[in-house]
Motif scaffolding. Structure first.
Motif, PDB file in Angstrom:
ATOM      1  N   ALA A 111       0.597  -1.096   0.058  1.00 22.06           N
ATOM      2  CA  ALA A 111      -0.077  -0.160   0.266  1.00 22.06           C
ATOM      3  C   ALA A 111       0.865   1.165   0.039  1.00 22.06           C
ATOM      4  N   LYS A 112       0.558   2.198  -0.573  1.00 20.57           N
ATOM      5  CA  LYS A 112       1.062   3.552  -0.680  1.00 20.57           C
ATOM      6  C   LYS A 112       0.135   4.659  -0.150  1.00 20.57           C
ATOM      7  N   VAL A 113       0.974   5.591   0.290  1.00 21.50           N
ATOM      8  CA  VAL A 113       0.425   7.089   0.686  1.00 21.50           C
ATOM      9  C   VAL A 113       0.068   7.739  -0.276  1.00 21.50           C
ATOM     10  N   LEU A 114      -0.908   8.449  -0.546  1.00 18.30           N
ATOM     11  CA  LEU A 114      -1.320   9.442  -1.448  1.00 18.30           C
ATOM     12  C   LEU A 114      -1.591  10.770  -0.924  1.00 18.30           C
ATOM     13  N   ALA A 115      -0.725  11.759  -1.256  1.00 15.88           N
ATOM     14  CA  ALA A 115      -0.902  12.976  -0.755  1.00 15.88           C
ATOM     15  C   ALA A 115      -1.532  14.048  -2.012  1.00 15.88           C
ATOM     16  N   GLY A 116      -0.441  14.663  -2.449  1.00 16.43           N
ATOM     17  CA  GLY A 116      -1.000  15.327  -3.645  1.00 16.43           C
ATOM     18  C   GLY A 116      -0.933  14.552  -4.978  1.00 16.43           C
ATOM     19  N   GLY A 117      -0.340  13.526  -5.067  1.00 17.92           N
ATOM     20  CA  GLY A 117      -0.453  12.550  -6.184  1.00 17.92           C
ATOM     21  C   GLY A 117       0.432  13.193  -7.430  1.00 17.92           C
ATOM     22  N   PRO A 161       0.916   0.024  -6.862  1.00 17.58           N
ATOM     23  CA  PRO A 161       0.511  -0.266  -5.525  1.00 17.58           C
ATOM     24  C   PRO A 161      -0.742  -0.921  -5.419  1.00 17.58           C
ATOM     25  N   THR A 162      -0.932  -1.791  -4.277  1.00 20.41           N
ATOM     26  CA  THR A 162      -2.097  -2.721  -4.427  1.00 20.41           C
ATOM     27  C   THR A 162      -3.341  -1.583  -3.620  1.00 20.41           C
ATOM     28  N   ALA A 163      -3.009  -0.663  -2.899  1.00 21.54           N
ATOM     29  CA  ALA A 163      -3.829   0.093  -2.252  1.00 21.54           C
ATOM     30  C   ALA A 163      -3.246   1.688  -2.111  1.00 21.54           C
ATOM     31  N   LEU A 164      -4.140   2.535  -1.994  1.00 23.01           N
ATOM     32  CA  LEU A 164      -3.762   3.696  -1.666  1.00 23.01           C
ATOM     33  C   LEU A 164      -4.412   4.374  -0.314  1.00 23.01           C
ATOM     34  N   VAL A 165      -3.599   4.959   0.473  1.00 24.07           N
ATOM     35  CA  VAL A 165      -4.329   5.593   1.600  1.00 24.07           C
ATOM     36  C   VAL A 165      -4.055   7.026   1.373  1.00 24.07           C
ATOM     37  N   ASP A 166      -5.252   7.540   1.047  1.00 23.26           N
ATOM     38  CA  ASP A 166      -5.603   9.142   0.750  1.00 23.26           C
ATOM     39  C   ASP A 166      -5.253  10.075   2.025  1.00 23.26           C
ATOM     40  N   ALA A 198      -0.452  23.673  -7.605  1.00 22.01           N
ATOM     41  CA  ALA A 198      -1.879  23.618  -6.905  1.00 22.01           C
ATOM     42  C   ALA A 198      -1.886  22.400  -6.284  1.00 22.01           C
ATOM     43  N   ARG A 199      -1.298  21.483  -6.449  1.00 25.11           N
ATOM     44  CA  ARG A 199      -1.908  19.954  -5.939  1.00 25.11           C
ATOM     45  C   ARG A 199      -0.657  19.252  -5.103  1.00 25.11           C
ATOM     46  N   GLY A 200       0.640  19.519  -5.541  1.00 25.55           N
ATOM     47  CA  GLY A 200       1.909  18.986  -5.024  1.00 25.55           C
ATOM     48  C   GLY A 200       2.116  19.295  -3.845  1.00 25.55           C
ATOM     49  N   THR A 201       2.731  18.376  -2.723  1.00 24.60           N
ATOM     50  CA  THR A 201       2.787  18.955  -1.500  1.00 24.60           C
ATOM     51  C   THR A 201       4.267  18.609  -1.128  1.00 24.60           C
ATOM     52  N   ILE A 202       4.777  19.252  -0.141  1.00 25.43           N
ATOM     53  CA  ILE A 202       6.067  19.238   0.290  1.00 25.43           C
ATOM     54  C   ILE A 202       6.358  17.546   1.035  1.00 25.43           C
ATOM     55  N   GLY A 203       5.351  17.416   1.722  1.00 19.10           N
ATOM     56  CA  GLY A 203       5.557  15.893   2.381  1.00 19.10           C
ATOM     57  C   GLY A 203       5.816  14.816   1.165  1.00 19.10           C
TER      58      GLY A 203
END
Lengths: 269, 169
Positions: free
Chosen positions: A28-34, A48-53, A108-113
């Motif tokens: 599973a992967k973490v989704l931030a701005g994507g 990834p098999t799953a995304l945690v938004d 507008a979408r991308g994040t620093i994390g």
């Protein structure tokens, strides 16, 4: 191009994100701005098999000055960083970097994390985090930036670990980031950041190796009273950058030297 | 398998079931039927798929439909008021800001965001604002002119004058 199928879960807070990541397993992967992850998924370089938004997790974006630290929430977007009076006052180099990440839509979408977790050696914020000895605060621990960027796309983040914030030193002094690229919205072929801090200079190099790097020989030269040109001449000492379609290793070394001199001259102009 | 998503698209509420991997651009084109938003490069470069998401210009090929659940979306179809083109649409027409037109919806949506933040941009600010949109036909000169013209008209509120000028052509 459409990503491979995956399970989608929306985290309500960071505890929930941790729980979901444990439940869904290591693929599973973490989704931030994507804006790094979704392009990789579209090309199926990542499946990834799953995304945690994390997109709806409250309190994960925003910036605040806390003593001598600027604390930046992981979900803070490039456009927010570029426009923030707090960032412009406490660490204007971060605001300047953010204003030149990608293009208007990406900012507008991308994040620093997301950028920090992705650990692309062409990313700009990892260079800043490394050169300023920032801390990457996660749901498990606090990582020193010097230990965090281990290799290309490689960090010590565990599968269930999520970045909360990045803590930079407050540094309102002279600074400059020179990002060499063919089009303004491209990644840096080479980038050089210069920041005056605690009576000395910090110099960071983007896209000159598998991780961000500090130009330590050039920093030391400045500490001994060398000029910008003298420091620039030392900026590629020990550097073994990659050769790729955009630049040979020799050319990257040349750019590191020239851009270091330029960054220092422009920072103090 | 499917996720329920609700979006307000051009002022109308749409509730649909989507696969998590559905990109916003495909949701808009294939489920909602709004084909004015184009797929260009499919690699987050060209900006042909740009829409407004809660007021921000975004590349809808790089947003999952599930991420846009609850959002307000504006596409090129939401720009005109009835038969009256949006000042940006009118200015692209008047200044010949397009040839094949494939990139035009994206340029107009990005320019709409640019002008909402900065109603009177300099040429350099327009160029920087539009750096995430590619046009393979025009050489950008007339696109720049069109945004400048739209800016001027929107500031002076003279879109009616331009519409009547068009009908006399």
């Amino acid at each position: 191009m459409i990503p491979a199928s995956f399970e989608y879960r929306r985290a309500s807070d960071l505890d929930d994100a941790t729980r979901l990541l444990r439940e869904l397993g290591p693929e599973a992967k973490v989704l931030a701005g994507g804006h790094s992850l979704i392009p990789l998924m579209r090309l199926r370089l990542a499946q990834p098999t799953a995304l945690v938004d994390l997109g709806r997790v409250p309190g994960l974006d925003g910036v605040r000055v806390d003593g001598d630290r600027l604390r930046v929430g992981a979900l803070t977007r490039h456009a927010q960083l570029a426009a923030s009076p707090v960032v412009r006052g406490a660490l204007p180099l971060l605001a300047a970097m953010a204003a030149e990440v990608g293009d208007l839509q990406v900012r507008a979408r991308g994040t620093i994390g997301g950028v920090i977790a992705h650990a692309d050696p062409a990313g700009d914020y990892p260079t800043l985090a490394l050169m300023l000895d920032a801390e990457i605060v996660t749901t498990r621990t606090t990582h020193a930036a010097a230990d965090f960027f281990q290799h290309i796309f490689t960090t010590p983040l565990e599968a269930d670990e999520v970045i909360r914030e990045i803590a930079f030193p407050v540094a309102p002094g002279p600074h400059r980031y020179v990002k060499f690229r063919r089009r303004r919205c491209d990644w840096a072929i080479v980038g050089v950041a210069a920041q005056r801090l605690d009576g000395g200079w910090r110099l960071g190099l983007t896209n000159c190796g598998p991780t961000p790097l500090r130009a330590r020989a050039a920093e030391a030269a400045l500490a001994q009273g060398e000029s910008a040109a003298g420091a620039g001449a030392r900026a590629a000492d020990g550097l073994t950058p990659p050769s790729d379609l955009r630049a040979s290793a020799d050319y990257r070394c040349h750019l590191a030297r020239v851009l270091t001199q330029r960054a220092l001259e422009e920072a103090t102009a | 398998m499917g996720e329920r998503v609700t979006m307000t698209i051009n002022g109308m509420s749409h509730e649909d079931e989507v696969e998590p991997r559905t990109l916003l651009v495909h949701h808009l084109r294939e489920t909602v039927g709004l084909t004015g938003t184009h797929v260009g490069c499919d690699t987050s470069q060209c900006g042909a798929c740009t829409v407004l998401l809660d007021g921000d210009a975004v590349k809808s090929c790089t947003v999952l439909a599930v991420q846009a659940d609850g959002a307000a979306i504006t596409t090129i179809e939401g720009m005109a008021r009835g038969d009256e083109l949006h000042p940006l649409q009118q200015a692209f027409w008047d200044e010949h800001g397009l040839q094949c037109g494939y990139c035009t919806p994206g340029f107009i949506m990005t320019a709409a965001k640019l002008l909402s933040d900065n109603p009177n941009p300099t040429d350099d600010e327009i160029k920087i604002g539009l750096e995430g949109n590619l046009c393979r036909c025009t050489g950008y000169v007339n696109i720049l002119k069109a945004v400048r013209t739209a800016s001027r008209r929107m500031l002076s509120g003279s879109t009616a004058a331009s519409a009547s000028a068009r009908s006399s052509e």
